[in-house]
Design a protein around this motif. Structure first.
Motif, PDB file in Angstrom:
ATOM      1  N   ILE A  26       2.317   1.852  -3.363  1.00 35.34           N
ATOM      2  CA  ILE A  26       1.424   2.528  -4.308  1.00 35.34           C
ATOM      3  C   ILE A  26       1.320   4.008  -3.961  1.00 35.34           C
ATOM      4  O   ILE A  26       1.338   4.877  -4.833  1.00 35.34           O
ATOM      5  CB  ILE A  26       0.037   1.869  -4.300  1.00 35.34           C
ATOM      6  N   LEU A  27       1.222   4.296  -2.674  1.00 37.33           N
ATOM      7  CA  LEU A  27       1.105   5.686  -2.233  1.00 37.33           C
ATOM      8  C   LEU A  27       2.317   6.496  -2.689  1.00 37.33           C
ATOM      9  O   LEU A  27       2.192   7.601  -3.221  1.00 37.33           O
ATOM     10  CB  LEU A  27       0.983   5.747  -0.708  1.00 37.33           C
TER      11      LEU A  27
ATOM     12  N   GLU B 177       0.844  -1.202   0.000  1.00 41.07           N
ATOM     13  CA  GLU B 177       0.000   0.000   0.000  1.00 41.07           C
ATOM     14  C   GLU B 177       0.877   1.249   0.000  1.00 41.07           C
ATOM     15  O   GLU B 177       0.670   2.180  -0.761  1.00 41.07           O
ATOM     16  CB  GLU B 177      -0.902   0.056   1.246  1.00 41.07           C
ATOM     17  N   LEU B 178       1.860   1.236   0.888  1.00 41.59           N
ATOM     18  CA  LEU B 178       2.771   2.371   0.983  1.00 41.59           C
ATOM     19  C   LEU B 178       3.501   2.571  -0.342  1.00 41.59           C
ATOM     20  O   LEU B 178       3.734   3.694  -0.788  1.00 41.59           O
ATOM     21  CB  LEU B 178       3.769   2.110   2.115  1.00 41.59           C
TER      22      LEU B 178
ATOM     23  N   GLY C  84       2.208   7.127  -6.327  1.00 39.18           N
ATOM     24  CA  GLY C  84       1.211   8.155  -6.597  1.00 39.18           C
ATOM     25  C   GLY C  84       1.754   9.544  -6.334  1.00 39.18           C
ATOM     26  O   GLY C  84       1.573  10.463  -7.146  1.00 39.18           O
ATOM     27  N   VAL C  85       2.448   9.706  -5.199  1.00 37.09           N
ATOM     28  CA  VAL C  85       2.987  11.017  -4.850  1.00 37.09           C
ATOM     29  C   VAL C  85       4.059  11.441  -5.858  1.00 37.09           C
ATOM     30  O   VAL C  85       4.080  12.588  -6.316  1.00 37.09           O
ATOM     31  CB  VAL C  85       3.553  10.998  -3.409  1.00 37.09           C
TER      32      VAL C  85
END
Lengths: 334, 291
Positions: free
Chosen positions: A304-305, A301-302, A308-309
């Protein structure tokens, strides 16, 4: 000759002194060298994990390059790279399950399916604005996903486990063999992208990206060019998906149509630079290796985050990616 | 038996469709009027649903929480528009494609942030009326669908009245038509667009309340909704607010028909098929002007 010289000024200037034919020769030599290096590595490195990781990175290169043909050159954003990737992956799985087909049969079949899907997609949406095309690509992923979920022969939601046929003996193992195939696909994709870039097709795509109305007025066959960009991009993306079932012996809709792949396909060319063929490679190798290292240390998850950033950061600050940044730096110094 | 199933499929479809219209309302403003393809809107709705769930777990009514949260969502919308406008608006329309990528990244960050904060568990609200239904003859309307379904007409009517009769509302419609002309008449188009974007973001929290009253919501619930909301807006015709409710109901009824008579697993593809068909056959939508 005049057309070629005008193109050369648009291309990176420092190597402009060399003739384009010579540069193509150098490129071909490099491509062959990469393939040969891959083959040598499969013989010398014993640890199969290296190839598991390398397969993913090389797959990212092919994915990014395939996406970039439509997204970078022609300027049509495709949020549904996974629809094409998944179509290719499931074409491979279907042929393997039904006929025990070899990977070399699955590749052209997947390319045909992906190209056809791209044509269909383009035909339905490209007559309206590009924004609609982007939205429709999101729709396409959900439709393909729903389709696969409802086909029992392909395993539905629980996925499909298949035994791939024995690889040729000289490759030293299934992972090594599939890695080499993927390397071949990536080299083919990059060669295709490079050919597009330096030929009249690429000039047409650039004209589309700059201004569709102007291109149309100047006699550029915009609709046919858009359709061919969709078809080529779709074919490359689908071909990239085809070896998946041979690599993992398992295929399920959640990963094939998952978010991570679709995101990566956009993020990699954007980070590297989407105007020329080295951009997607740089982005894919950077992001791919960071992710391979990161999935071991941080949660997905981190992961993907973070992507994204980084994506937002590049769109906001450096829309031409790393290559664009290098260009500006170089111009600044002169 | 068949009639029973048919009547209830229609009833459920109309209610679902009305809720889809509520979800799409923010997009009808940003995409339909301002021409900003905000694909992050469904993620805003999911974020709104989470806000409502958190408020509800403290013991407040979901709709009350949504009303209070309107203000922070409006302000967040203003801020987000400012960020977007600084990056893209001054560079001109050619950057729509990069803007799309930005919105894609933003929706991803919102979803993953929710995932990290709240985990993959679905969030839900508890209200007294969930589980009961209103029965009229053959038709049975569960309150968990009926209450959110009534929100949409109210929201759309209020927004329509606002756009028709207030000064700012008329300015918003004017900015959709001609930005230059608006600035000539002494109004800052940027201010009006920011205001409209704020309103669109504020509708997300009410839509989020509707979404979470229907059933549990997970962080990636917005993904399916992107297609549905765009299908509603495109089918309605760009910028037609009353059209959104008709389009929403059309999609809702088609979906529940497919669920009832084919298989629920095919239902997600319905909205997308309608979207693709509309784009291919009638891109100006049912109620929109030719563009």
């Amino acid at each position: 000759m005049t057309a070629k010289t005008s193109l050369m000024t648009a291309a990176p200037p420092p190597a402009a002194a060399r003739a384009p034919e010579a540069r193509t020769l150098v490129f071909c030599a490099c491509a062959l060298a990469v393939l040969a290096l891959g083959a040598v590595l499969t013989q010398t490195i014993a640890n199969p994990y290296v190839f598991f990781a390398a397969f993913i990175i090389v797959q990212q290169v092919a994915l990014a390059t395939g996406w970039n043909v439509l997204g970078g050159y022609a300027g049509y954003i495709n949020f549904g790279a996974t629809a094409f990737y998944g179509a290719g992956a499931y074409t491979g799985a279907f042929l393997l399950k039904a006929y025990g087909a070899s990977i070399f049969l699955c590749l052209p079949a997947a390319a045909l399916v992906g190209g056809g899907l791209g044509l269909l997609m383009g035909y339905m949406t490209l007559r309206v604005q590009g924004v609609y095309f982007a939205i429709a690509t999101i729709a396409l992923v959900v439709m393909m996903h729903t389709l696969v979920l409802n086909i029992d022969y392909l395993g539905g939601a629980s996925g499909l486990a298949l035994m791939p046929p024995e690889p040729p003996a000289w490759t030293g193992g299934q992972v090594q063999f599939v890695f080499l195939v993927m390397l071949g696909i990536a080299v083919l994709a990059v060669a295709c992208a490079r050919w597009i870039e330096i030929s009249w097709v690429g000039r047409g795509f650039r004209a589309l990206r700059a201004s569709e109305e102007a291109a149309e007025c100047a006699g550029v066959p915009t609709f046919r060019l858009k359709l061919s960009a969709c078809a080529i991009s779709g074919a490359i993306l689908a071909m990239t998906g085809a070896p998946l079932v041979f690599y993992a012996s398992f295929i399920e809709p959640e990963t094939v149509f998952g978010l991570a792949l679709a995101l990566n396909a956009i993020a990699m060319p954007l980070i590297g630079g989407k105007k020329s063929w080295p951009g997607p490679i740089i982005g894919a190798v950077l992001l791919g290796s960071v992710q391979q290292a990161a999935t071991i240390t941080i949660s997905s998850e981190l992961n993907i985050l973070l992507v994204g950033v980084v994506l937002i950061g590049f769109v906001a600050a450096a829309p031409d990616g790393i290559l664009g940044l290098v260009d500006t730096l170089r111009k600044g110094r002169q | 038996m068949f009639l029973d199933q048919f009547v209830n499929a229609i009833g459920t479809g109309v209610m679902l469709g009305s809720i889809y219209a509520a979800l799409a309302l923010g997009l009808a403003v940003t995409f339909g009027l301002l021409h900003i393809p905000n694909i992050a809107h469904p993620a805003f709705v999911v974020a709104g649903a989470y806000v409502v769930a958190v408020g509800n777990s403290c013991g407040f009514d979901p709709l009350l929480v949504a009303l209070v949260a309107l203000v922070p969502f409006y302000v967040a919308g203003l801020g987000f528009y400012e960020f977007y406008a600084r990056l893209f608006e001054r560079r001109g329309a050619a950057d729509t494609m990069n803007a799309l990528t930005l919105f894609f990244g933003v929706s991803l960050v919102v979803e993953t942030a929710l995932l990290i904060k709240f985990g993959t568990n679905q969030q839900s609200v508890s209200v007294a009326y969930v589980g009961q239904s209103l029965t009229i003859g053959l038709l049975s309307l569960p309150y968990r669908l009926l209450v959110p379904a009534l929100l949409a007409p109210v929201m759309i009517l209020l927004l329509w009245l606002y756009l028709r009769f207030t000064h700012a509302g008329i300015a918003i419609r004017a900015v959709a038509h001609d930005e230059r002309a608006l600035s000539v008449s002494g109004i800052d188009p940027r201010w009006i667009k920011r205001h409209a974007f704020g309103i669109a973001a504020a509708t997300a929290v009410v839509a989020g309340a509707a979404l979470i009253i229907i059933g549990p919501v997970d962080p990636f619930g917005g993904r399916l909704m992107i297609g549905r909301t765009f299908a509603v807006v495109v089918l309605a015709g760009m910028g037609s607010l009353p059209g959104t409710i008709a389009a929403g109901i059309l999609i809702g009824v088609s979906e529940s028909m497919v669920s009832a008579f084919a298989s629920p697993s095919w239902a997600p593809a319905v909205a997308f098929s309608i979207l693709l068909a509309t784009l291919a056959l009638r891109p100006e939508g049912l109620f929109g002007a030719h563009r």
